[in-house]
Design a protein around this motif. Sequence first.
Motif, mmCIF file in Angstrom:
data_model
loop_
_atom_site.group_PDB
_atom_site.id
_atom_site.type_symbol
_atom_site.label_atom_id
_atom_site.label_comp_id
_atom_site.label_asym_id
_atom_site.label_seq_id
_atom_site.Cartn_x
_atom_site.Cartn_y
_atom_site.Cartn_z
ATOM 1 N N VAL A 17 0.838 -1.198 0.000
ATOM 2 C CA VAL A 17 0.000 0.000 0.000
ATOM 3 C C VAL A 17 0.876 1.252 0.000
ATOM 4 O O VAL A 17 0.621 2.200 -0.749
ATOM 5 C CB VAL A 17 -0.955 -0.020 1.225
ATOM 6 N N VAL A 18 1.928 1.245 0.800
ATOM 7 C CA VAL A 18 2.825 2.406 0.867
ATOM 8 C C VAL A 18 3.500 2.623 -0.492
ATOM 9 O O VAL A 18 3.556 3.737 -1.010
ATOM 10 C CB VAL A 18 3.898 2.227 1.973
ATOM 11 N N GLU A 19 3.963 1.543 -1.094
ATOM 12 C CA GLU A 19 4.658 1.699 -2.370
ATOM 13 C C GLU A 19 3.733 2.226 -3.449
ATOM 14 O O GLU A 19 4.107 3.064 -4.260
ATOM 15 C CB GLU A 19 5.307 0.367 -2.776
ATOM 16 N N ARG A 20 2.503 1.747 -3.434
ATOM 17 C CA ARG A 20 1.539 2.242 -4.418
ATOM 18 C C ARG A 20 1.198 3.695 -4.189
ATOM 19 O O ARG A 20 1.082 4.486 -5.118
ATOM 20 C CB ARG A 20 0.263 1.415 -4.343
ATOM 21 N N ALA A 21 1.032 4.061 -2.925
ATOM 22 C CA ALA A 21 0.681 5.444 -2.588
ATOM 23 C C ALA A 21 1.793 6.393 -3.034
ATOM 24 O O ALA A 21 1.529 7.474 -3.568
ATOM 25 C CB ALA A 21 0.436 5.572 -1.089
ATOM 26 N N VAL A 22 3.032 5.972 -2.827
ATOM 27 C CA VAL A 22 4.170 6.805 -3.220
ATOM 28 C C VAL A 22 4.165 7.013 -4.741
ATOM 29 O O VAL A 22 4.376 8.114 -5.242
ATOM 30 C CB VAL A 22 5.493 6.162 -2.741
ATOM 31 N N LEU A 23 3.861 5.944 -5.457
ATOM 32 C CA LEU A 23 3.773 6.062 -6.919
ATOM 33 C C LEU A 23 2.659 7.015 -7.331
ATOM 34 O O LEU A 23 2.837 7.867 -8.200
ATOM 35 C CB LEU A 23 3.495 4.687 -7.541
ATOM 36 N N LEU A 24 1.512 6.850 -6.674
ATOM 37 C CA LEU A 24 0.364 7.692 -7.013
ATOM 38 C C LEU A 24 0.633 9.152 -6.692
ATOM 39 O O LEU A 24 0.240 10.042 -7.424
ATOM 40 C CB LEU A 24 -0.877 7.225 -6.247
ATOM 41 N N ALA A 25 1.308 9.396 -5.575
ATOM 42 C CA ALA A 25 1.573 10.779 -5.170
ATOM 43 C C ALA A 25 2.591 11.431 -6.101
ATOM 44 O O ALA A 25 2.585 12.639 -6.289
ATOM 45 C CB ALA A 25 2.071 10.811 -3.729
ATOM 46 N N GLY A 26 3.455 10.606 -6.681
ATOM 47 C CA GLY A 26 4.415 11.111 -7.665
ATOM 48 C C GLY A 26 5.325 12.176 -7.095
ATOM 49 O O GLY A 26 5.835 12.026 -5.992
ATOM 50 N N PRO A 27 5.497 13.284 -7.842
ATOM 51 C CA PRO A 27 6.449 14.317 -7.406
ATOM 52 C C PRO A 27 5.969 15.043 -6.145
ATOM 53 O O PRO A 27 6.749 15.689 -5.468
ATOM 54 C CB PRO A 27 6.482 15.280 -8.596
ATOM 55 N N ASN A 28 4.668 14.923 -5.891
ATOM 56 C CA ASN A 28 4.120 15.500 -4.677
ATOM 57 C C ASN A 28 4.601 14.651 -3.503
ATOM 58 O O ASN A 28 4.219 13.501 -3.383
ATOM 59 C CB ASN A 28 2.600 15.405 -4.810
ATOM 60 N N THR A 29 5.441 15.194 -2.618
ATOM 61 C CA THR A 29 6.053 14.291 -1.640
ATOM 62 C C THR A 29 5.219 14.097 -0.385
ATOM 63 O O THR A 29 5.658 13.448 0.542
ATOM 64 C CB THR A 29 7.468 14.744 -1.234
ATOM 65 N N VAL A 30 4.014 14.682 -0.348
ATOM 66 C CA VAL A 30 3.151 14.394 0.797
ATOM 67 C C VAL A 30 2.041 13.450 0.358
ATOM 68 O O VAL A 30 1.304 13.726 -0.581
ATOM 69 C CB VAL A 30 2.545 15.692 1.381
ATOM 70 N N VAL A 31 1.956 12.319 1.026
ATOM 71 C CA VAL A 31 0.919 11.345 0.684
ATOM 72 C C VAL A 31 -0.350 11.672 1.452
ATOM 73 O O VAL A 31 -0.328 11.831 2.665
ATOM 74 C CB VAL A 31 1.393 9.913 1.014
ATOM 75 N N GLU A 32 -1.447 11.805 0.715
ATOM 76 C CA GLU A 32 -2.737 12.152 1.305
ATOM 77 C C GLU A 32 -3.690 10.968 1.184
ATOM 78 O O GLU A 32 -3.426 10.037 0.420
ATOM 79 C CB GLU A 32 -3.341 13.355 0.547
ATOM 80 N N PRO A 33 -4.813 11.033 1.912
ATOM 81 C CA PRO A 33 -5.782 9.928 1.832
ATOM 82 C C PRO A 33 -6.168 9.561 0.397
ATOM 83 O O PRO A 33 -6.387 8.396 0.096
ATOM 84 C CB PRO A 33 -6.982 10.467 2.606
ATOM 85 N N ARG A 34 -6.221 10.554 -0.513
ATOM 86 C CA ARG A 34 -6.642 10.203 -1.880
ATOM 87 C C ARG A 34 -5.631 9.292 -2.577
ATOM 88 O O ARG A 34 -5.923 8.696 -3.609
ATOM 89 C CB ARG A 34 -6.907 11.462 -2.707
ATOM 90 N N HIS A 35 -4.437 9.197 -2.041
ATOM 91 C CA HIS A 35 -3.453 8.278 -2.618
ATOM 92 C C HIS A 35 -3.565 6.867 -2.055
ATOM 93 O O HIS A 35 -2.738 6.009 -2.326
ATOM 94 C CB HIS A 35 -2.035 8.815 -2.392
ATOM 95 N N LEU A 36 -4.591 6.678 -1.232
ATOM 96 C CA LEU A 36 -4.791 5.352 -0.617
ATOM 97 C C LEU A 36 -6.160 4.823 -1.010
ATOM 98 O O LEU A 36 -7.020 4.610 -0.166
ATOM 99 C CB LEU A 36 -4.703 5.483 0.916
ATOM 100 N N PRO A 37 -6.369 4.621 -2.320
ATOM 101 C CA PRO A 37 -7.726 4.310 -2.789
ATOM 102 C C PRO A 37 -8.335 3.070 -2.141
ATOM 103 O O PRO A 37 -9.511 3.073 -1.823
ATOM 104 C CB PRO A 37 -7.551 4.122 -4.298
ATOM 105 N N THR A 38 -7.543 2.044 -1.892
ATOM 106 C CA THR A 38 -8.180 0.825 -1.368
ATOM 107 C C THR A 38 -8.559 0.957 0.099
ATOM 108 O O THR A 38 -9.321 0.160 0.616
ATOM 109 C CB THR A 38 -7.272 -0.414 -1.528
ATOM 110 N N LEU A 39 -7.989 1.951 0.788
ATOM 111 C CA LEU A 39 -8.315 2.090 2.210
ATOM 112 C C LEU A 39 -9.309 3.206 2.464
ATOM 113 O O LEU A 39 -9.824 3.365 3.551
ATOM 114 C CB LEU A 39 -7.057 2.458 3.026
ATOM 115 N N ASN A 40 -9.521 4.025 1.448
ATOM 116 C CA ASN A 40 -10.259 5.253 1.652
ATOM 117 C C ASN A 40 -11.733 4.978 1.913
ATOM 118 O O ASN A 40 -12.525 4.862 1.012
ATOM 119 C CB ASN A 40 -10.096 6.120 0.411
ATOM 120 N N ALA A 41 -12.072 4.903 3.189
ATOM 121 C CA ALA A 41 -13.438 4.540 3.544
ATOM 122 C C ALA A 41 -14.387 5.663 3.172
ATOM 123 O O ALA A 41 -14.318 6.745 3.714
ATOM 124 C CB ALA A 41 -13.514 4.274 5.036
ATOM 125 N N ASP A 42 -15.228 5.400 2.207
ATOM 126 C CA ASP A 42 -16.184 6.436 1.837
ATOM 127 C C ASP A 42 -17.600 5.944 2.045
ATOM 128 O O ASP A 42 -18.556 6.637 1.854
ATOM 129 C CB ASP A 42 -15.971 6.848 0.375
#
Length: 448
Positions: free
Chosen positions: A360-385
Amino acid sequence: MKPSVLVVEDDVVLNQILVRALTKAGYDMGSARTWTEARAKLDAQAPDVVLLDMNLPDAQDLGPLGEIASDRPTIILTAHGSIDHAVRAMRMGAADYLVKPVNLEELELVIRRAVDGSRLRAGRAVDHAASAARRTPDLLGNSPAMKRLWDLIAAVADTQVTALITGESGVGKELVAHAVHQASGRRHERFVAVDCCTLQETLFESELFGYERGAFTGADRRKPGLIEAAAGGTLFLDEIGDIGAALQAKLLRVLETGRFRRVGATADLRADVRIVAATNRDLQRMVQQGQFRADLYYRLSGFAIEEPPLRDRRDDIALLVRHFTQRRAAGGVPHVFSDAALRLLRQYHWPGNVRELRNVVERAVLLAGPNTVVEPRHLPTLNADAVGGTSESSALLQGEPTLEDIERRYLSILLQRYDGNRRRVAEVLGVSERTAYRMIDRFEAKTP
Ligand SMILES: Nc1ncnc2c1ncn2[C@@H]1O[C@H](COP(=O)(O)OP(=O)(O)OP(=O)(O)O)[C@@H](O)[C@H]1O
Ligand SMILES: [Mg+2]
């Protein structure tokens, strides 16, 4: 394929000289100038051989060697006049050493010897699986549960008792086994890991016990087995719940008598190994159901270490996240998780444990890309909506999925959770491994 070498040396000039010389000699080269950078590259590139300077700005003395020497041949670069250093290094498992200034002919010779040695070992099925898949990072964690675990490791390490490590998939059983080895008086000898589920019974026996010349067709010379390879050290039997009845009997004999016999031999040999086993199966239940020998179970569980699931040690999550982001950053600036993102990670129930967290961390880092702060939107599988249910199940049911959509999404969740391990996925789905294979193939064919 070209053999690969990683040069870890902080002196820029020497580093370049070594890389150039070895590139010319036909090696696939990587280089690092700090231990942090080296670690990341070890993980990413899995070099065949490491050339390691003894004097790195961010490492202590022989510390790095202790961490990697059991996994791959490591050659020490040492300054002129510190031969005692080199001797200590050899005792800790260094494959060889070179004294600076490095003589380039000697360099090539030493590297070739190390590569050949490791290829020889890699030719053996089990050991290959063992060394390729098994780089052993540190067991991290400060939670009370982890502290208790460390106490258990320390208590068992210096005994000869067989230890059985149990726990859910992905909790880090293999790291615990390695920690037991490292904490024991056997740490300077080899840690040999055997994956019990990957080999057929007959092959397994000859790999484990070795064989005599002529023991079977194709046995044209005597070969020692993994028990002998691990002599003085630790033999790690991973996925012990997966071995069949015949091997269970043979293993029991080793545990009871401390002796074993090569295939085709007429006499026993003494097994000088400390055995550590691991499984994520419920062995006790397997005993009740007659699938696992009770006497072997009692022998193995002389000292039982149960590793708690990640959801019972959520205090470790932040630390692990930092570890995985640093590793990904490969010496660059690591991503950081925002408070909201960390909160999500803490709430999740982690059925795939630390392995799932890493993914999950590795995917989030990829999704966040050059943006070095990982936010909830970068954690799609955990993002309880959704209201109720877990976040994963809400992702599963998003929109009005067809049955096939659900199957596909669920399959992809499981593949991520179990790191692509199809056997585990099949177990969870309650289908045969072959059926799981077919499902995966079918869906993979459809995804562009
Ligand atoms: N405490 C920890 N600190 C750092 N990394 C960890 C820790 N626990 C697990 N990991 C990492 O998580 C991954 C899974 O760990 P490991 O392979 O040891 O799990 P396991 O319990 O053997 O799982 P399985 O039963 O599926 O074989 C590895 O990449 C490992 O390095
Ligand atoms: Mg494992």
